[in-house]
Design a protein around this motif. Sequence first.
Motif, PDB file in Angstrom:
ATOM      1  N   UNK A   1      -0.812  -7.700 -10.584  1.00 17.61           N
ATOM      2  CA  UNK A   1      -1.432  -6.403 -10.856  1.00 17.61           C
ATOM      3  C   UNK A   1      -2.817  -6.407 -10.235  1.00 17.61           C
ATOM      4  N   UNK A   2      -3.072  -5.494  -9.309  1.00 16.87           N
ATOM      5  CA  UNK A   2      -4.307  -5.512  -8.536  1.00 16.87           C
ATOM      6  C   UNK A   2      -5.407  -4.674  -9.179  1.00 16.87           C
ATOM      7  N   UNK A   3      -6.655  -5.137  -8.989  1.00 23.32           N
ATOM      8  CA  UNK A   3      -7.803  -4.338  -9.409  1.00 23.32           C
ATOM      9  C   UNK A   3      -7.895  -3.040  -8.612  1.00 23.32           C
ATOM     10  N   UNK A   4      -7.353  -3.055  -7.396  1.00 24.40           N
ATOM     11  CA  UNK A   4      -7.339  -1.837  -6.577  1.00 24.40           C
ATOM     12  C   UNK A   4      -6.239  -0.918  -7.085  1.00 24.40           C
ATOM     13  N   UNK A   5      -6.598   0.135  -7.760  1.00 24.81           N
ATOM     14  CA  UNK A   5      -5.624   0.998  -8.428  1.00 24.81           C
ATOM     15  C   UNK A   5      -4.872   1.873  -7.429  1.00 24.81           C
ATOM     16  N   UNK A   6      -3.598   2.110  -7.727  1.00 22.94           N
ATOM     17  CA  UNK A   6      -2.840   3.128  -6.999  1.00 22.94           C
ATOM     18  C   UNK A   6      -3.286   4.495  -7.506  1.00 22.94           C
ATOM     19  N   UNK A   7      -3.531   5.425  -6.596  1.00 22.71           N
ATOM     20  CA  UNK A   7      -4.069   6.726  -6.993  1.00 22.71           C
ATOM     21  C   UNK A   7      -2.969   7.768  -7.141  1.00 22.71           C
ATOM     22  N   UNK A   8      -3.154   8.641  -8.115  1.00 20.38           N
ATOM     23  CA  UNK A   8      -2.209   9.723  -8.348  1.00 20.38           C
ATOM     24  C   UNK A   8      -2.612  10.951  -7.536  1.00 20.38           C
ATOM     25  N   UNK A   9      -1.654  11.829  -7.288  1.00 18.62           N
ATOM     26  CA  UNK A   9      -1.941  13.091  -6.617  1.00 18.62           C
ATOM     27  C   UNK A   9      -2.497  14.098  -7.627  1.00 18.62           C
ATOM     28  N   UNK A  10      -3.291  15.042  -7.139  1.00 19.00           N
ATOM     29  CA  UNK A  10      -3.829  16.090  -7.998  1.00 19.00           C
ATOM     30  C   UNK A  10      -4.040  17.353  -7.171  1.00 19.00           C
ATOM     31  N   UNK A  11      -4.302  18.469  -7.827  1.00 20.96           N
ATOM     32  CA  UNK A  11      -4.526  19.739  -7.138  1.00 20.96           C
ATOM     33  C   UNK A  11      -5.995  19.861  -6.764  1.00 20.96           C
ATOM     34  N   UNK A  12      -6.240  20.414  -5.581  1.00 13.49           N
ATOM     35  CA  UNK A  12      -7.606  20.616  -5.106  1.00 13.49           C
ATOM     36  C   UNK A  12      -7.599  21.717  -4.052  1.00 13.49           C
ATOM     37  N   UNK A  13      -8.765  22.341  -3.788  1.00 14.10           N
ATOM     38  CA  UNK A  13      -8.820  23.378  -2.753  1.00 14.10           C
ATOM     39  C   UNK A  13      -8.408  22.820  -1.393  1.00 14.10           C
ATOM     40  N   UNK A  14      -7.760  23.647  -0.599  1.00 15.80           N
ATOM     41  CA  UNK A  14      -7.318  23.223   0.723  1.00 15.80           C
ATOM     42  C   UNK A  14      -8.506  22.744   1.554  1.00 15.80           C
TER      43      UNK A  14
END
Length: 336
Positions: A171-184
């Motif tokens: 298990x890495x300290x470097x986290x896998x990132x989730x997707x999220x909504x943001x302005x284009x």
Amino acid sequence: MSGAIHSTYDVRLRAVHAVCEEHLPVAVVALAYGTDRTTVHRWISRFRENGELGLLRRKGNGRPRKLVCLDETRLKEIVLSPASHYGYETDFWTIRRVIQVIDSTFDVLLSKQTVMRRLHEAGLSYQKPEREYFELSEEERQEWVRTEVPKIRRAVRKYNAILYFQDEANISLTALLAKTWAPCGQTPKQRVTGKRGGVSAMSAITSRGRLIFRLHDKRIASDEVIDFLAQMLRHHRRRHLVVVMDQAPPHTSQKTNTFIASQSRLHVFHLPKYSPDWNPDEKVWNHLKHQELKGHQAKTKDELKAVTQARLTSMSQDPELLQGIFFRCCIAELLP
């Protein structure tokens, strides 16, 4: 998939049979097929009026569809063949590649939305493929199914044993990132640590949703494997255990084999080489990393160990989740 929008004939037929022949509740069937109860009721009504023909897709009142000759069968022939057959460097399909192939084959340029709709109607979805190693031998895997699976079944029956699949991960300290909504055009940012490091973990899972695990601060070697197997035996003091694991060096070392041979209640079998997809416990780590620990905010190894311990403890208390993870593995169907 949304049954109200992208349902196929096969989906509608199976849903109707589940209600009419297997007598399952409409609400359960609607949930299983990702649609609304009113939609399922409408399918049932059409089925009762016109039989299976009533479940065929009805023609709309809009303008005629482009490229009628490109039906679901022909589209699947294209997309389910390697993209490299059409001159691309890799075998994976993107919407842009599908558009280009359709344009070059039929001399018709379809929009991105039209191609996406056609793919959904054909029962296709955009998925991330699983790794399959070049070194994998399908002949060895089938030989393992023919010779080892019966031995595992016999051992489980003979000793009334509990069957575990075991695996480990980092298990890495470097986290896998989730997707999220943001302005284009404005990519959001997630604060994470830049430190390197991680936590080693071992676990074992059963078909009934039982999970045993242990975390380590160092790389897993034979001593850690032996310690974990001993922990499993202590956890089940009066039961025989059948443990299936891969052929990693700590699992097959002389030291580990000597310990296994000394334990009368422990029966260990090894998976064929390069077959992580045949280990249900591999999917435990996939779920942990991509769901439970996605975007974690741990800044040190101690914090990471604490949050990993908490997440694994939570998972171990959710047998329904673990059973779902276990039976996503194809080999699970071959074993008791």
